[in-house]
Design an enzyme around this catalytic site. Structure first.
Site, PDB file in Angstrom:
ATOM      1  CE  LYS A 187       1.855  -4.254  12.521  1.00 41.36           C
ATOM      2  NZ  LYS A 187       2.918  -4.416  11.493  1.00 41.36           N
ATOM      3  N   GLY A 227      -6.506  -1.632   6.612  1.00 42.60           N
ATOM      4  CA  GLY A 227      -5.982  -2.576   5.936  1.00 42.60           C
ATOM      5  C   GLY A 227      -6.922  -3.458   4.871  1.00 42.60           C
ATOM      6  CB  SER A 228      -6.484  -6.754   3.298  1.00 45.22           C
ATOM      7  OG  SER A 228      -5.973  -7.537   4.637  1.00 45.22           O
ATOM      8  CB  THR A 229     -11.694  -7.307   3.701  1.00 41.37           C
ATOM      9  OG1 THR A 229     -12.182  -5.998   2.811  1.00 41.37           O
ATOM     10  CG2 THR A 229     -13.299  -7.824   3.938  1.00 41.37           C
ATOM     11  CD  GLU A 230      -6.763 -12.943   3.863  1.00 42.07           C
ATOM     12  OE1 GLU A 230      -6.270 -12.516   2.688  1.00 42.07           O
ATOM     13  OE2 GLU A 230      -6.393 -14.158   4.116  1.00 42.07           O
ATOM     14  N   GLY A 267      -8.766  -7.623   8.458  1.00 40.94           N
ATOM     15  CA  GLY A 267      -9.644  -6.721   9.411  1.00 40.94           C
ATOM     16  C   GLY A 267     -10.886  -7.724   9.977  1.00 40.94           C
ATOM     17  CB  CYS A 281      -8.417   1.945   0.266  1.00 47.51           C
ATOM     18  SG  CYS A 281      -8.502   3.412   0.880  1.00 47.51           S
ATOM     19  CD  GLU A 287      -8.385  -3.600  -2.149  1.00 47.92           C
ATOM     20  OE1 GLU A 287      -8.174  -4.450  -1.255  1.00 47.92           O
ATOM     21  OE2 GLU A 287      -8.446  -2.489  -1.781  1.00 47.92           O
TER      22      GLU A 287
HETATM   23  P1  NDP Z   1      -2.900  -5.922   5.660  1.00 50.24           P
HETATM   24  O1  NDP Z   1      -4.367  -6.227   5.887  1.00 50.24           O
HETATM   25  O2  NDP Z   1      -2.249  -7.107   4.932  1.00 50.24           O
HETATM   26  O3  NDP Z   1      -2.182  -5.151   6.499  1.00 50.24           O
HETATM   27  C1  NDP Z   1      -2.545  -4.116   7.344  1.00 50.24           C
HETATM   28  C2  NDP Z   1      -1.834  -4.032   8.640  1.00 50.24           C
HETATM   29  O4  NDP Z   1      -2.282  -5.140   9.484  1.00 50.24           O
HETATM   30  C3  NDP Z   1      -0.315  -4.138   8.486  1.00 50.24           C
HETATM   31  O5  NDP Z   1       0.126  -3.160   9.471  1.00 50.24           O
HETATM   32  C4  NDP Z   1      -0.005  -5.538   8.923  1.00 50.24           C
HETATM   33  O6  NDP Z   1       1.352  -5.928   9.241  1.00 50.24           O
HETATM   34  C5  NDP Z   1      -1.095  -5.771   9.810  1.00 50.24           C
HETATM   35  N1  NDP Z   1      -1.573  -7.342  10.074  1.00 50.24           N
HETATM   36  C6  NDP Z   1      -1.268  -8.113   9.253  1.00 50.24           C
HETATM   37  N2  NDP Z   1      -1.875  -9.487   9.977  1.00 50.24           N
HETATM   38  C7  NDP Z   1      -2.512  -8.963  11.239  1.00 50.24           C
HETATM   39  C8  NDP Z   1      -2.986  -9.821  12.150  1.00 50.24           C
HETATM   40  N3  NDP Z   1      -3.248 -11.043  12.047  1.00 50.24           N
HETATM   41  N4  NDP Z   1      -3.435  -9.025  13.400  1.00 50.24           N
HETATM   42  C9  NDP Z   1      -3.224  -7.689  13.487  1.00 50.24           C
HETATM   43  N5  NDP Z   1      -2.619  -7.131  12.326  1.00 50.24           N
HETATM   44  C10 NDP Z   1      -2.207  -7.502  11.206  1.00 50.24           C
HETATM   45  O7  NDP Z   1      -3.153  -4.825   4.606  1.00 50.24           O
HETATM   46  P2  NDP Z   1      -1.915  -4.201   3.539  1.00 50.24           P
HETATM   47  O8  NDP Z   1      -1.068  -3.785   4.140  1.00 50.24           O
HETATM   48  O9  NDP Z   1      -1.721  -5.104   2.492  1.00 50.24           O
HETATM   49  O10 NDP Z   1      -2.765  -2.673   2.858  1.00 50.24           O
HETATM   50  C11 NDP Z   1      -3.610  -2.846   1.920  1.00 50.24           C
HETATM   51  C12 NDP Z   1      -5.119  -3.041   2.110  1.00 50.24           C
HETATM   52  O11 NDP Z   1      -5.466  -1.915   2.854  1.00 50.24           O
HETATM   53  C13 NDP Z   1      -6.014  -2.770   1.128  1.00 50.24           C
HETATM   54  O12 NDP Z   1      -6.946  -3.934   1.015  1.00 50.24           O
HETATM   55  C14 NDP Z   1      -6.502  -1.430   1.248  1.00 50.24           C
HETATM   56  O13 NDP Z   1      -7.997  -1.340   0.439  1.00 50.24           O
HETATM   57  C15 NDP Z   1      -6.611  -1.322   2.462  1.00 50.24           C
HETATM   58  N6  NDP Z   1      -6.769   0.260   2.781  1.00 50.24           N
HETATM   59  C16 NDP Z   1      -8.017   0.542   3.135  1.00 50.24           C
HETATM   60  C17 NDP Z   1      -8.236   1.884   3.542  1.00 50.24           C
HETATM   61  C18 NDP Z   1      -9.470   2.534   4.116  1.00 50.24           C
HETATM   62  O14 NDP Z   1      -9.353   3.637   4.322  1.00 50.24           O
HETATM   63  N7  NDP Z   1     -10.623   2.018   3.958  1.00 50.24           N
HETATM   64  C19 NDP Z   1      -7.024   3.005   3.271  1.00 50.24           C
HETATM   65  C20 NDP Z   1      -5.826   2.210   2.912  1.00 50.24           C
HETATM   66  C21 NDP Z   1      -5.588   1.009   2.546  1.00 50.24           C
HETATM   67  P3  NDP Z   1       2.299  -6.468   8.409  1.00 50.24           P
HETATM   68  O15 NDP Z   1       2.670  -5.156   7.588  1.00 50.24           O
HETATM   69  O16 NDP Z   1       3.435  -6.456   9.492  1.00 50.24           O
HETATM   70  O17 NDP Z   1       1.852  -7.374   7.965  1.00 50.24           O
END
Ligand code: NDP
Length: 499
Positions: free
Chosen positions: A197, A250-253, A255, A306, A403
């Site tokens: 996704k 994605g974000s820690t929250e 995650g 990130c 962040e």
């Molecule tokens: P988010 O955590 O908001 O979203 C990441 C993904 O999770 C998106 O596809 C999102 O979908 C999906 N998502 C949102 N809510 C849920 C849920 N309840 N259950 C399952 N999936 C969900 O992060 P961002 O997209 O805002 O990305 C930025 C973050 O990613 C930053 O914190 C960054 O540091 C981190 N990151 C970490 C990396 C690493 O390798 N450590 C590399 C790159 C980024 P949708 O878009 O539809 O909301």
């Protein structure tokens, strides 16, 4: 497509395939078929804020279908009969197809994700091609071990490495294509199947990649791409009983939510999460290297990185010179249309992300940090920001601890090595860190003291398919890239044969 976006396509003469792709109806890719969505959602172009496309807003039914297809492909379909060499060849073919379509894919990604096109070609696409080829090579080198055992009787014991199964993969919007390839290459090499996704803001390059999967001859159900919202189908995917592992960036929250769902299903998980990475600059450092490092991390990709070096700690003797040199280069950055090859920095991904960054800049001013450059809203169309540098910060400030995910660097002076390490480790994240010094003993002394998944010396944000990437502390669990990642997609079966 809105007219201001069409004007961009005309101005920069995008490839016929880019134009054709953008104009056609977007569909999910499930079980090797392009399926029409029930509901659609808009995708915006960040330089103009205009509508670029519409993609399906998936439902739990789509996730069920994709997970079902991935299970069939893994357990009974053609994929389950493929040899390692066949998997290697198809991954190589995919890499070739990405390379053949480099310009088209980079244009789609630049328009969708607000990426300066030259950086996108080199880093996002170049890195993805390398990774596909690297993991292709591993497909034929997965092996177990014979184990001498001391149990009574005569036995031959060995281990078998087997693919984990169906992977639920979720990626963010800052590296839509590259992160997706990070999530696909290793499991495919291992023999797994994937339901992916993309982020709702940036689904297009993966839908284009689905066409390439088809062209490469990947059997149906091996790669499935379902577009839609994380809060609905993202949730459905990670909680689905038909998957065996969650691979999330994605974000820690979010995650943490994803991790809880994985635990409920007793599934494997890899979580690549947020960061606030320190750069430690000692008085014997080459300041030009520090400036270059800021260009390739915190000011690259509009700071939506990130592992970007977002906290700068500089030894007092060269503090002012370093701050000045970084500000001079940052202020001279070329900001503009992402399709213009001269552009160094594009816009933020969305109006919401721009607001978040501007809000942090306001907080930084209120907290009493010294604004050295940037910090103003450039105004106009789109979601542009300025490369920003705050100096004379305090480690307890929110702009230092949280962040921001934008082109905002915060600087703090220090006097001793001990102080530098204490300041660097005083953060919830532990994704990456860098040390700038000409003293090799100092570098080796400090590397083990940094609470961080990666440490760079005299550079920042170097990534390679063969080096593992992933955080400690609140930056995540597990590694992407390298043989370490491949291992996350393999189960170890113990086999005993009584002789
Ligand atoms: P988010 O955590 O908001 O979203 C990441 C993904 O999770 C998106 O596809 C999102 O979908 C999906 N998502 C949102 N809510 C849920 C849920 N309840 N259950 C399952 N999936 C969900 O992060 P961002 O997209 O805002 O990305 C930025 C973050 O990613 C930053 O914190 C960054 O540091 C981190 N990151 C970490 C990396 C690493 O390798 N450590 C590399 C790159 C980024 P949708 O878009 O539809 O909301």
């Amino acid at each position: 497509m809105d007219k201001q976006v069409v004007a961009l396509l005309d101005k920069y003469s995008v490839t016929p395939r880019t134009r054709a792709f953008l104009e056609k109806e977007k569909r999910h890719y499930i079980n090797g078929q392009f399926l029409v969505g029930q509901d659609m959602m808009p995708v915006l172009e960040p330089c103009t804020g205009g509508q670029l496309a519409e993609v399906p807003s998936g439902s739990s039914r789509d996730i069920d279908a994709a997970v079902g297809a991935a299970n069939h492909a893994f357990r009974q379909g053609e994929w389950s009969t493929w040899t390692p060499a066949q998997r290697e060849r198809v991954l190589m073919k995919l890499a070739d197809l990405v390379e053949d379509n480099l310009q088209t894919l980079s244009e789609i990604e630049s328009l969708d994700a607000g990426k300066a096109i030259e950086g996108c070609k080199a880093v996002d696409m170049g890195g993805s091609i390398d990774l596909l080829r690297y993991m292709a090579g591993w497909a034929t080198k997965i092996d177990g071990a014979t184990r001498p055992v001391s149990a009574p009787g005569e036995h031959f014991a060995y281990t078998l490495k087997e693919p984990v199964g169906v992977i639920g993969a979720i990626v963010p919007w800052n590296w839509p294509f590259n992160m997706a390839i990070w999530k696909l290459a290793a499991p495919l090499a291992a023999g797994c199947t994937v339901v992916l996704k993309p982020a709702q803001l940036t689904p297009l390059s993966m839908l284009f990649f689905a066409e390439l999967c088809d062209e490469a001859g990947l059997p149906p159900g091996v790669v499935n791409v379902v577009t839609g919202r994380g809060s609905t189908i993202g949730n459905d995917l990670v909680a689905h009983p038909g998957i065996n592992k969650v691979s999330f960036t994605g974000s820690t929250e979010v995650g943490i939510t994803v991790g809880k769902a994985a635990v409920e299903n007793v599934n494997h998980m890899t979580l690549e999460l947020g960061g606030k990475s320190p750069m430690l600059v000692f008085e014997d450092a080459d300041i030009q290297r520090v400036v270059d490092a800021t260009q390739q991390s915190i000011y690259f990709n509009t700071g939506q990185v990130c592992s970007g070096g977002s906290r700068l700690y500089v030894q007092r003797a060269i503090y002012e010179d370093t701050v000045r040199a970084i500000a001079e280069r940052a202020s001279a950055m070329v900001i503009g249309d992402t399709l213009d090859p001269a552009t160094e920095m594009g816009p933020a991904i969305s109006a919401g992300q721009k607001d978040t960054v501007m809000n942090y800049i306001a907080i930084g001013k209120q907290e009493g940090a010294r604004l050295v450059c940037g910090g103003e809203d450039p105004g106009g169309e789109g979601y542009f920001l300025q490369p920003t540098l705050f100096a004379d910060c305090d480690n307890s400030m929110r702009i230092v601890q949280e962040e921001i995910f934008g082109p905002v660097l915060v600087a703090i002076p220090f006097d001793t090595e001990e102080q530098a390490i204490t300041l660097a480790n005083d953060n919830i994240y532990g994704l990456a860190a860098s040390i700038f010094t000409r003293d090799i003993s100092r570098a080796h002394r400090l590397i083990p003291q940094l609470e961080s998944g990666t440490v760079w010396v005299n550079t920042h944000d170097m990534i390679d398919a063969n080096t593992p990437f992933g955080g400690v502390k609140k930056s995540g669990i597990g590694k992407d890239l390298g043989p370490e990642q491949l291992n996350h997609f393999l189960e170890t079966k113990a086999v005993w044969i009584a002789l």
